[in-house]
Scaffold this motif. Sequence first.
Motif, mmCIF file in Angstrom:
data_model
loop_
_atom_site.group_PDB
_atom_site.id
_atom_site.type_symbol
_atom_site.label_atom_id
_atom_site.label_comp_id
_atom_site.label_asym_id
_atom_site.label_seq_id
_atom_site.Cartn_x
_atom_site.Cartn_y
_atom_site.Cartn_z
ATOM 1 N N UNK A 33 0.587 -1.101 -0.069
ATOM 2 C CA UNK A 33 -0.033 -0.129 -0.051
ATOM 3 C C UNK A 33 0.786 1.172 -0.254
ATOM 4 N N UNK A 35 0.454 5.391 1.223
ATOM 5 C CA UNK A 35 -0.407 6.194 1.851
ATOM 6 C C UNK A 35 0.277 7.649 1.536
ATOM 7 N N UNK A 45 -5.270 6.916 1.402
ATOM 8 C CA UNK A 45 -4.877 5.693 0.650
ATOM 9 C C UNK A 45 -4.680 6.260 -0.980
ATOM 10 N N UNK A 48 -3.148 0.642 -3.918
ATOM 11 C CA UNK A 48 -2.706 -0.737 -3.542
ATOM 12 C C UNK A 48 -2.536 -1.683 -4.268
ATOM 13 N N UNK B 104 -9.187 -3.392 3.977
ATOM 14 C CA UNK B 104 -8.495 -2.219 4.054
ATOM 15 C C UNK B 104 -8.847 -1.310 5.322
#
Lengths: 115, 117
Positions: A33, A35, A45, A48, B104
């Motif tokens: 991921x 961020x 975010x 991903x 998530x």
Amino acid sequence: DVKVTQSSRYLVKRTGEKVFLECVQDMDHENMFWYRQDPGLGLRLIYFSYDVKMKEKGDIPEGYSVSREKKERFSLILESASTNQTSMYLCASRGPGQRANYGYTFGSGTRLTVV
Amino acid sequence: AQSVTQLDSQVPVFEEAPVELRCNYSSSVSVYLFWYVQYPNQGLQLLLKYLSGSTLVKGINGFEAEFNKSQTSFHLRKPSVHISDTAEYFCAVSDPAASGGSYIPTFGRGTSLIVHP
């Protein structure tokens, strides 16, 4: 312990430059991921990836792209850096499925300044 | 969609005093809850998590958190803080139903804990 390594701690780039932020993890995690972290906004975010060559947009993908050619490496690309992309960028990884409940392992972050 | 509210953006406290950092989330049948800590100029580190079972969860560095389903809260506590606890603390909630099974998490905006000598 899982290690997530971000190649640069601090980076200064000029407006319009193409910027690559690199992230490598050593625990064979499927999920990675990216961020960005800004004061008062928390973590947002960007992108991903669940597997090699696979990517999914997060909440704020505009102005960014990603690359995942190998399982351990996930790169964030700023196609044409702008000053509003000045931020702290955090990479994270985690295991698949129920192992997601183990939580993320984060890198130390890259503080990017675009001038 | 899941939302996470950390009610205090900043919590100043004196060394050796107790502290509570508050976290509330929007309702759901089944969620997973996390607290992360971020020391200055570092990434986030998992402090503790609630998956199921006992509602009182113990984590690293003497922190604990209590899951309260009826109040949809997951407050973080420490009975006696140290200068070294000065950091940013993030609450995160993973809601498989709201995230389409991706797990998530949604993060809160963070609480800055400032411990004074």
